[in-house]
Structures are given as structure tokens and as C-alpha cells.
Design an enzyme around this catalytic site. Structure first.
Site, PDB file in Angstrom:
ATOM      1  N   ARG A 202       0.854  -1.189   0.000  1.00 28.63           N
ATOM      2  CA  ARG A 202       0.000   0.000   0.000  1.00 28.63           C
ATOM      3  C   ARG A 202       0.892   1.242   0.000  1.00 28.63           C
ATOM      4  O   ARG A 202       1.906   1.290   0.701  1.00 28.63           O
ATOM      5  CB  ARG A 202      -0.910   0.038   1.233  1.00 28.63           C
ATOM      6  CG  ARG A 202      -2.098  -0.922   1.193  1.00 28.63           C
ATOM      7  CD  ARG A 202      -3.152  -0.534   0.159  1.00 28.63           C
ATOM      8  NE  ARG A 202      -4.276  -1.443   0.132  1.00 28.63           N
ATOM      9  CZ  ARG A 202      -4.384  -2.541  -0.652  1.00 28.63           C
ATOM     10  NH1 ARG A 202      -3.424  -2.849  -1.495  1.00 28.63           N
ATOM     11  NH2 ARG A 202      -5.475  -3.299  -0.608  1.00 28.63           N
ATOM     12  N   GLU A 231      -3.274   7.814  -4.673  1.00 27.94           N
ATOM     13  CA  GLU A 231      -3.538   6.919  -5.784  1.00 27.94           C
ATOM     14  C   GLU A 231      -4.901   7.278  -6.356  1.00 27.94           C
ATOM     15  O   GLU A 231      -5.863   7.295  -5.579  1.00 27.94           O
ATOM     16  CB  GLU A 231      -3.562   5.484  -5.248  1.00 27.94           C
ATOM     17  CG  GLU A 231      -3.055   4.447  -6.204  1.00 27.94           C
ATOM     18  CD  GLU A 231      -2.912   3.096  -5.527  1.00 27.94           C
ATOM     19  OE1 GLU A 231      -3.878   2.319  -5.608  1.00 27.94           O
ATOM     20  OE2 GLU A 231      -1.875   2.826  -4.903  1.00 27.94           O
ATOM     21  N   HIS A 250      -1.357   0.045  -9.694  1.00 22.92           N
ATOM     22  CA  HIS A 250      -1.992  -0.903  -8.782  1.00 22.92           C
ATOM     23  C   HIS A 250      -2.572  -2.097  -9.555  1.00 22.92           C
ATOM     24  O   HIS A 250      -3.781  -2.367  -9.526  1.00 22.92           O
ATOM     25  CB  HIS A 250      -3.080  -0.215  -7.951  1.00 22.92           C
ATOM     26  CG  HIS A 250      -3.357  -0.899  -6.649  1.00 22.92           C
ATOM     27  ND1 HIS A 250      -3.715  -0.224  -5.499  1.00 22.92           N
ATOM     28  CD2 HIS A 250      -3.340  -2.215  -6.307  1.00 22.92           C
ATOM     29  CE1 HIS A 250      -3.902  -1.091  -4.511  1.00 22.92           C
ATOM     30  NE2 HIS A 250      -3.680  -2.317  -4.981  1.00 22.92           N
TER      31      HIS A 250
HETATM   32  P1  NAP Z   1      -0.372 -11.678   4.797  1.00 25.30           P
HETATM   33  O1  NAP Z   1      -0.228 -13.091   4.341  1.00 25.30           O
HETATM   34  O2  NAP Z   1      -1.288 -11.380   5.935  1.00 25.30           O
HETATM   35  O3  NAP Z   1       1.080 -11.131   5.125  1.00 25.30           O
HETATM   36  C1  NAP Z   1       1.297  -9.939   5.803  1.00 25.30           C
HETATM   37  C2  NAP Z   1       2.613 -10.059   6.551  1.00 25.30           C
HETATM   38  O4  NAP Z   1       2.891  -8.821   7.189  1.00 25.30           O
HETATM   39  C3  NAP Z   1       2.617 -11.125   7.608  1.00 25.30           C
HETATM   40  O5  NAP Z   1       3.816 -11.844   7.467  1.00 25.30           O
HETATM   41  C4  NAP Z   1       2.623 -10.352   8.922  1.00 25.30           C
HETATM   42  O6  NAP Z   1       3.347 -11.142   9.811  1.00 25.30           O
HETATM   43  C5  NAP Z   1       3.347  -9.079   8.515  1.00 25.30           C
HETATM   44  N1  NAP Z   1       3.017  -7.908   9.343  1.00 25.30           N
HETATM   45  C6  NAP Z   1       1.792  -7.493   9.725  1.00 25.30           C
HETATM   46  N2  NAP Z   1       1.889  -6.359  10.442  1.00 25.30           N
HETATM   47  C7  NAP Z   1       3.206  -6.073  10.506  1.00 25.30           C
HETATM   48  C8  NAP Z   1       3.956  -5.038  11.116  1.00 25.30           C
HETATM   49  N3  NAP Z   1       3.350  -4.078  11.813  1.00 25.30           N
HETATM   50  N4  NAP Z   1       5.299  -5.033  10.971  1.00 25.30           N
HETATM   51  C9  NAP Z   1       5.915  -6.011  10.275  1.00 25.30           C
HETATM   52  N5  NAP Z   1       5.254  -7.027   9.679  1.00 25.30           N
HETATM   53  C10 NAP Z   1       3.930  -7.054   9.797  1.00 25.30           C
HETATM   54  O7  NAP Z   1      -0.860 -10.747   3.596  1.00 25.30           O
HETATM   55  P2  NAP Z   1      -0.629 -10.959   2.024  1.00 25.30           P
HETATM   56  O8  NAP Z   1      -1.719 -11.769   1.446  1.00 25.30           O
HETATM   57  O9  NAP Z   1       0.794 -11.367   1.804  1.00 25.30           O
HETATM   58  O10 NAP Z   1      -0.867  -9.445   1.521  1.00 25.30           O
HETATM   59  C11 NAP Z   1      -0.069  -8.387   1.999  1.00 25.30           C
HETATM   60  C12 NAP Z   1      -0.592  -7.050   1.519  1.00 25.30           C
HETATM   61  O11 NAP Z   1      -0.296  -6.896   0.138  1.00 25.30           O
HETATM   62  C13 NAP Z   1      -2.106  -6.844   1.591  1.00 25.30           C
HETATM   63  O12 NAP Z   1      -2.504  -6.435   2.885  1.00 25.30           O
HETATM   64  C14 NAP Z   1      -2.362  -5.776   0.556  1.00 25.30           C
HETATM   65  O13 NAP Z   1      -2.288  -4.500   1.150  1.00 25.30           O
HETATM   66  C15 NAP Z   1      -1.199  -5.933  -0.416  1.00 25.30           C
HETATM   67  N6  NAP Z   1      -1.615  -6.414  -1.756  1.00 25.30           N
HETATM   68  C16 NAP Z   1      -1.445  -5.605  -2.822  1.00 25.30           C
HETATM   69  C17 NAP Z   1      -1.770  -6.057  -4.090  1.00 25.30           C
HETATM   70  C18 NAP Z   1      -1.584  -5.196  -5.292  1.00 25.30           C
HETATM   71  O14 NAP Z   1      -2.406  -5.262  -6.210  1.00 25.30           O
HETATM   72  N7  NAP Z   1      -0.547  -4.398  -5.365  1.00 25.30           N
HETATM   73  C19 NAP Z   1      -2.301  -7.340  -4.259  1.00 25.30           C
HETATM   74  C20 NAP Z   1      -2.480  -8.130  -3.144  1.00 25.30           C
HETATM   75  C21 NAP Z   1      -2.114  -7.671  -1.883  1.00 25.30           C
HETATM   76  P3  NAP Z   1       3.230 -11.012  11.364  1.00 25.30           P
HETATM   77  O15 NAP Z   1       1.775 -11.102  11.668  1.00 25.30           O
HETATM   78  O16 NAP Z   1       4.057 -12.114  11.869  1.00 25.30           O
HETATM   79  O17 NAP Z   1       3.811  -9.681  11.629  1.00 25.30           O
HETATM   80  C1  GLV Z   2      -4.940  -5.388  -3.743  1.00 21.86           C
HETATM   81  O1  GLV Z   2      -4.330  -4.395  -3.547  1.00 21.86           O
HETATM   82  C2  GLV Z   2      -5.384  -6.270  -2.734  1.00 21.86           C
HETATM   83  O2  GLV Z   2      -5.226  -5.943  -1.547  1.00 21.86           O
HETATM   84  O3  GLV Z   2      -5.933  -7.327  -3.095  1.00 21.86           O
END
Ligand code: NAP
Ligand code: GLV
Length: 288
Positions: A202, A231, A250
């Protein structure tokens, strides 16, 4: 079922009116679902977000009202990791800049010093947030013989150390009050002047003004950004004037197949809650 007929996203006031009689809402990450909207929709018992990130939703406000909030984890992991790696490669090897020059008719005569970038193979990659997408990026890095460091709340090394040691840093943490502004001037100063920062999580994780200064002043070499703050970036925004930023609008999960899977998952979440069952992919499990 009512489908918003106009341009996306609807203005907040229009969304409030559209939700007045709604039992469920299937929304996009561009729709702000705050307490004001929830108050205007007294029948609402399901909010299904067509995304994995739910920072557009006031989860506490929804939970207090007994409203289930669904999201689409997992199905977009690999596709988003592909894009993160593409941005890493593009920013490190100056693809944006060199491609723009070719199109503009400025193909320079081959020379040993033209478009020198950073080596990707054998480098060190720091992953901020080793969850689903962070781990998928790490798997890709293995093919490039990259050493992977990571930092999460539950493990890895401190963010400060990660930034100091990494040639590439890629952000994959959710946006919340704790992670807002995670990377500011002090953090950018810790990075190597040859480092590349990638953000597909984000835009608000990074202080945009500090990033522009770091890219202009050489505190870091380049950035690859799929998300920005704000954005979309308005015309003339300073980020659009720095050559060493590769920016995509995005599109992390934007493959045909992944978007179909996200749609199915978002609909399944919505229908389950409307039947009075738990959503299969619930972002606020405390609601139960
Ligand atoms: P996820 O599996 O929940 O992974 C998030 C990671 O962040 C976990 O390892 C969590 O581990 C860590 N975390 C949470 N809070 C933290 C903090 N304060 N400091 C350090 N680490 C922290 O989520 P995901 O599916 O990988 O997705 C991650 C993010 O990518 C989404 O929330 C979204 O915003 C973004 N995204 C963007 C797109 C795009 O189109 N660009 C697409 C999909 C997702 P711990 O709980 O151990 O800290
Ligand atoms: C995209 O940004 C998502 O969070 O799926």
C-alpha cells in the site's frame, strides 16, 4: 441485486445512499467503508471486499455492528509476487527509463557506461512482511541465487537492520495504524545508495515526499511502485518526474485468471454471510 452503474468509485455520499436498504455489499478497495457508511446502512450484515487488503474498511466499526467482512487471500498471492519481482527487475535494470528513451527516438549509441543498473542475481533481498506474498517473492528470489532477509512482527530481523543490509527491499505488510509511514526519511537514509525499494502493498506505507527526495538526492538508487500515496498520482506529481521510479497503476493481482478467482471468492463470502453462515474468508473473525 444492484450494480453501481456509474464511474468507479462511487462518491462516498452516493455509496451511502445506494447501501441504505442493502443486506450485503460487495465493494472494491477504492470504496471507503467507514462508520458513517455503516450507520447509513442499518440492514447491512456482510461486506465483501474484492481484495486481500481491507484497509479501506473500518474493521472495528463493522465488528461492533456484527457485520462480517470478507476478503480474497491466497488466490492473488503468486500473481502479485510476479509483479513485485517484475518491478524489482525493472527498477534495478532501468527498464522504464531506457524503454521511454527508445520510444522517444533517443536510442543512444551502445556504450560501456549507458544505463548501468544494479545486479539482481546474487544480491540480498529484504522482505518486509513474510506472509503469503512476501514468501512467494522469496521463492522467486531463490532462482536468482538471492539471499533473503525478512522482518515481520512474529519473526526475522529488525526493519532497521534489514534496510541496512539489503540491496533490494520489498514491502508486503498490510496497511494499518502501526505500518502507516513505515518507511520515512530515517529509514531511507539507512538504505544503501545502490538499493532499490519495491512496494506492491500500500502506498501509505511510505512517506512519499521522503521517497521523492531519496530518489532525487541519491539516498537510494531506484524504486518500483505498484501502489502510491495518493492513488492515482495526479498529473505533475513529483513522483512522476523522477526517472528512477518505475510506477504501475496498482495492477498486482491483474491477471485474467486471478481476477476470476477473486470474483468467485468475493461472491462466496457475500452469499455465505447472507445465508447466516460464517464467510469462508473472514477478515474480522472476532465478529463471530
Ligand atoms: P499476509 O499473508 O497477511 O502477510 C502480511 C505479513 O505482514 C505477515 O507476514 C505479517 O506477519 C506481517 N506484518 C503485519 N503487520 C506487521 C507489522 N506491523 N510489521 C511487520 N510485519 C507485519 O498478507 P498478504 O496476502 O501477503 O498481503 C499483503 C498485503 O499486500 C495486503 O494487505 C495488501 O495491502 C497488499 N496487496 C497488494 C496487491 C496489489 O495489487 N498491489 C495485491 C495483493 C495484496 P506477522 O503477523 O508475523 O507480523
Ligand atoms: C490489492 O491491492 C489487494 O489488496 O488485493
Amino acid at each position: 441485486m444492484e450494480v453501481w452503474p456509474g464511474r468507479l468509485p462511487p462518491a462516498p455520499a452516493d455509496l451511502r445512499v445506494a447501501c441504505r436498504e442493502a443486506d450485503g455489499l460487495l465493494c472494491l478497495l477504492t470504496d471507503r467503508v467507514d462508520a458513517e457508511l455503516l450507520d447509513a446502512a442499518p440492514r447491512l450484515r456482510a461486506v465483501s471486499v474484492f481484495a486481500v487488503g481491507v484497509d479501506n474498511v473500518d474493521l472495528d466499526a463493522a465488528t461492533r455492528r456484527g457485520i462480517q467482512v470478507g476478503h480474497t487471500p491466497g488466490v492473488l498471492t503468486e500473481t502479485t509476487a510476479d509483479l513485485a519481482f517484475a518491478l524489482l527487475l525493472a527498477a534495478a535494470r532501468r527498464l522504464g527509463e531506457s524503454e521511454r528513451d527508445v520510444r522517444a527516438g533517443c536510442w543512444p549509441v551502445w556504450s560501456p557506461g549507458a544505463y548501468l543498473g544494479e545486479e539482481v542475481h546474487g544480491a540480498t533481498l529484504g522482505i518486509g512482511g513474510m506472509g503469503r506474498i512476501g514468501s512467494a517473492v522469496a521463492r522467486r528470489a531463490a532462482g536468482f541465487e538471492i539471499e533473503v532477509l525478512h522482518s515481520s512482527r512474529s519473526g526475522g530481523i529488525a526493519l532497521e537492520e534489514l534496510l541496512e543490509r539489503s540491496d533490494f527491499a520489498s514491502l508486503h505488510v498490510p496497511l494499518n495504524p502501526e505500518t502507516h509511514g513505515l518507511i520515512g526519511e530515517a529509514e531511507l537514509e539507512r538504505m544503501k545508495p545502490t538499493a532499490v525499494l519495491v512496494n506492491t502493498a500500500r502506498g501509505e506505507l511510505i512517506d512519499t515526499d521522503a521517497l521523492v527526495d531519496a530518489l532525487r538526492g541519491g539516498a537510494i538508487a531506484a524504486a518500483g511502485l505498484d501502489v502510491t500515496d495518493p492513488e492515482p498520482l495526479p498529473a505533475g506529481h513529483p513522483l512522476l518526474t523522477v526517472d528512477n521510479a518505475v510506477i504501475t497503476p496498482h495492477i498486482g493481482s491483474a491477471s485474467r485468471r486471478t481476477r476470476e478467482l477473486m470474483a468467485d471468492m468475493a461472491v462466496d463470502n457475500l452469499l455465505a454471510a447472507l445465508r447466516g453462515e460464517p464467510m469462508p474468508h473472514l477478515a474480522n473473525p472476532e465478529v463471530r
